[in-house]
Write a protein that holds these residues in place. Structure first.
Motif, PDB file in Angstrom:
ATOM      1  N   SER A  17       0.691  -1.033  -0.134  1.00  0.00           N
ATOM      2  CA  SER A  17       0.019  -0.057  -0.005  1.00  0.00           C
ATOM      3  C   SER A  17       0.988   1.078  -0.039  1.00  0.00           C
ATOM      4  N   LEU A  18       0.252   2.254  -0.520  1.00  0.00           N
ATOM      5  CA  LEU A  18       0.914   3.608  -0.423  1.00  0.00           C
ATOM      6  C   LEU A  18      -0.166   4.757  -0.401  1.00  0.00           C
ATOM      7  N   ARG A  19       0.103   5.857   0.176  1.00  0.00           N
ATOM      8  CA  ARG A  19      -0.956   6.904   0.339  1.00  0.00           C
ATOM      9  C   ARG A  19      -0.284   8.103  -0.287  1.00  0.00           C
ATOM     10  N   LEU A  20      -0.829   8.582  -1.365  1.00  0.00           N
ATOM     11  CA  LEU A  20      -0.367   9.714  -2.073  1.00  0.00           C
ATOM     12  C   LEU A  20      -0.997  11.046  -1.622  1.00  0.00           C
ATOM     13  N   SER A  21      -0.429  11.997  -1.461  1.00  0.00           N
ATOM     14  CA  SER A  21      -0.910  13.474  -1.004  1.00  0.00           C
ATOM     15  C   SER A  21      -0.556  14.521  -2.169  1.00  0.00           C
ATOM     16  N   ALA A  40       1.796   5.340 -17.228  1.00  0.00           N
ATOM     17  CA  ALA A  40       2.672   4.167 -17.092  1.00  0.00           C
ATOM     18  C   ALA A  40       4.065   4.442 -18.076  1.00  0.00           C
ATOM     19  N   PRO A  41       4.952   3.763 -17.906  1.00  0.00           N
ATOM     20  CA  PRO A  41       6.206   3.925 -18.767  1.00  0.00           C
ATOM     21  C   PRO A  41       5.699   3.512 -20.128  1.00  0.00           C
ATOM     22  N   GLY A  42       6.042   4.500 -21.168  1.00  0.00           N
ATOM     23  CA  GLY A  42       5.560   4.191 -22.551  1.00  0.00           C
ATOM     24  C   GLY A  42       4.212   4.374 -22.818  1.00  0.00           C
ATOM     25  N   GLU A  43       3.331   4.765 -21.723  1.00  0.00           N
ATOM     26  CA  GLU A  43       1.916   4.970 -22.206  1.00  0.00           C
ATOM     27  C   GLU A  43       1.438   6.377 -22.168  1.00  0.00           C
ATOM     28  N   GLY A  44       0.217   6.705 -22.443  1.00  0.00           N
ATOM     29  CA  GLY A  44      -0.221   7.984 -22.245  1.00  0.00           C
ATOM     30  C   GLY A  44      -0.878   8.208 -20.976  1.00  0.00           C
ATOM     31  N   LEU A  45      -1.446   9.407 -20.741  1.00  0.00           N
ATOM     32  CA  LEU A  45      -2.118   9.854 -19.282  1.00  0.00           C
ATOM     33  C   LEU A  45      -3.231   9.214 -19.125  1.00  0.00           C
ATOM     34  N   ALA A  46      -3.456   8.431 -17.829  1.00  0.00           N
ATOM     35  CA  ALA A  46      -4.844   7.736 -17.649  1.00  0.00           C
ATOM     36  C   ALA A  46      -5.433   8.335 -16.504  1.00  0.00           C
ATOM     37  N   TRP A  47      -6.881   8.539 -16.622  1.00  0.00           N
ATOM     38  CA  TRP A  47      -7.448   9.234 -15.534  1.00  0.00           C
ATOM     39  C   TRP A  47      -7.664   8.007 -14.453  1.00  0.00           C
ATOM     40  N   VAL A  48      -7.477   8.153 -13.207  1.00  0.00           N
ATOM     41  CA  VAL A  48      -7.652   7.227 -12.239  1.00  0.00           C
ATOM     42  C   VAL A  48      -8.801   7.441 -11.181  1.00  0.00           C
ATOM     43  N   SER A  49      -8.868   8.563 -10.877  1.00  0.00           N
ATOM     44  CA  SER A  49     -10.159   8.998  -9.998  1.00  0.00           C
ATOM     45  C   SER A  49     -10.528  10.300  -9.707  1.00  0.00           C
ATOM     46  N   SER A  50     -11.842  10.811  -9.174  1.00  0.00           N
ATOM     47  CA  SER A  50     -11.829  12.188  -9.141  1.00  0.00           C
ATOM     48  C   SER A  50     -12.680  12.152  -8.015  1.00  0.00           C
ATOM     49  N   ILE A  51     -12.992  13.223  -7.197  1.00  0.00           N
ATOM     50  CA  ILE A  51     -13.804  13.627  -5.988  1.00  0.00           C
ATOM     51  C   ILE A  51     -14.434  14.950  -6.358  1.00  0.00           C
ATOM     52  N   ASP A  52     -15.662  15.288  -5.743  1.00  0.00           N
ATOM     53  CA  ASP A  52     -16.151  16.548  -6.034  1.00  0.00           C
ATOM     54  C   ASP A  52     -15.443  17.511  -4.967  1.00  0.00           C
ATOM     55  N   ARG A  67      -9.631  -1.084  -4.884  1.00  0.00           N
ATOM     56  CA  ARG A  67      -8.366  -1.044  -4.493  1.00  0.00           C
ATOM     57  C   ARG A  67      -7.853   0.431  -4.026  1.00  0.00           C
ATOM     58  N   PHE A  68      -8.266   1.386  -4.328  1.00  0.00           N
ATOM     59  CA  PHE A  68      -7.732   2.811  -4.460  1.00  0.00           C
ATOM     60  C   PHE A  68      -8.944   3.532  -3.736  1.00  0.00           C
ATOM     61  N   THR A  69      -8.777   4.503  -2.950  1.00  0.00           N
ATOM     62  CA  THR A  69      -9.650   5.455  -2.373  1.00  0.00           C
ATOM     63  C   THR A  69      -9.154   6.915  -2.302  1.00  0.00           C
ATOM     64  N   ILE A  70     -10.077   7.568  -3.048  1.00  0.00           N
ATOM     65  CA  ILE A  70      -9.789   8.973  -2.840  1.00  0.00           C
ATOM     66  C   ILE A  70     -10.335   9.795  -1.770  1.00  0.00           C
ATOM     67  N   SER A  71      -9.643  10.911  -1.241  1.00  0.00           N
ATOM     68  CA  SER A  71     -10.177  11.731  -0.138  1.00  0.00           C
ATOM     69  C   SER A  71      -9.576  12.829  -0.286  1.00  0.00           C
ATOM     70  N   VAL A  79      -5.668  16.558  -1.193  1.00  0.00           N
ATOM     71  CA  VAL A  79      -6.135  15.460  -1.616  1.00  0.00           C
ATOM     72  C   VAL A  79      -5.408  14.490  -1.542  1.00  0.00           C
ATOM     73  N   TYR A  80      -6.062  13.524  -1.398  1.00  0.00           N
ATOM     74  CA  TYR A  80      -5.325  11.955  -1.000  1.00  0.00           C
ATOM     75  C   TYR A  80      -5.705  10.949  -2.077  1.00  0.00           C
ATOM     76  N   LEU A  81      -4.794   9.877  -2.266  1.00  0.00           N
ATOM     77  CA  LEU A  81      -5.162   8.648  -2.869  1.00  0.00           C
ATOM     78  C   LEU A  81      -4.555   7.522  -2.233  1.00  0.00           C
ATOM     79  N   GLN A  82      -5.316   6.829  -1.481  1.00  0.00           N
ATOM     80  CA  GLN A  82      -4.945   5.542  -0.635  1.00  0.00           C
ATOM     81  C   GLN A  82      -4.937   4.424  -1.706  1.00  0.00           C
ATOM     82  N   MET A  83      -3.845   4.041  -1.998  1.00  0.00           N
ATOM     83  CA  MET A  83      -3.636   2.774  -2.926  1.00  0.00           C
ATOM     84  C   MET A  83      -3.320   1.506  -2.143  1.00  0.00           C
TER      85      MET A  83
END
Length: 112
Positions: A17-21, A40-52, A67-71, A79-83
């Protein structure tokens, strides 16, 4: 001006697990919807999560759902992303975003 500063990335083993801030400044955070993206390496930008802006509505890409939780903490302008249950496919640079603006990113490497 708008500033978004991500942190919390690093090297983690599969299943870990990791928690991003994302610390923000330069705008009224409590009024802004926020998002996380990844590249990701060699790939385009991908949307992961949004929060109002109030933190009531949360949305996830299918590949992270369950698996992931945005808060967010509107008192801390952060804003955080718990992975959890990280997989090697989650290896990427993770960015937080406000509209079309993104930070410098934080690297996440999932590897044994």
């Amino acid at each position: 001006q708008v500033q978004l500063v991500e942190s919390g990335g690093g090297l983690v083993q599969p299943g870990g697990s990791l928690r991003l801030s994302c610390a923000t400044s330069g705008f009224t955070f409590s009024s802004a919807d926020m998002s996380w993206f990844r590249q990701a390496p060699g790939e385009g930008l991908a949307w992961v999560s949004s929060i109002d802006s109030a933190g009531d509505k949360k949305y996830y890409a299918g590949f992270v759902k369950g698996r992931f939780t945005i808060s967010r903490d509107n008192d801390k302008n952060t804003v955080y992303l718990q992975m959890n249950s990280l997989k090697s496919d989650d290896t990427a640079v993770y960015y937080c975003g406000k509209g079309s603006i993104r930070g410098q990113g934080t690297q996440v490497i999932v590897s044994s």
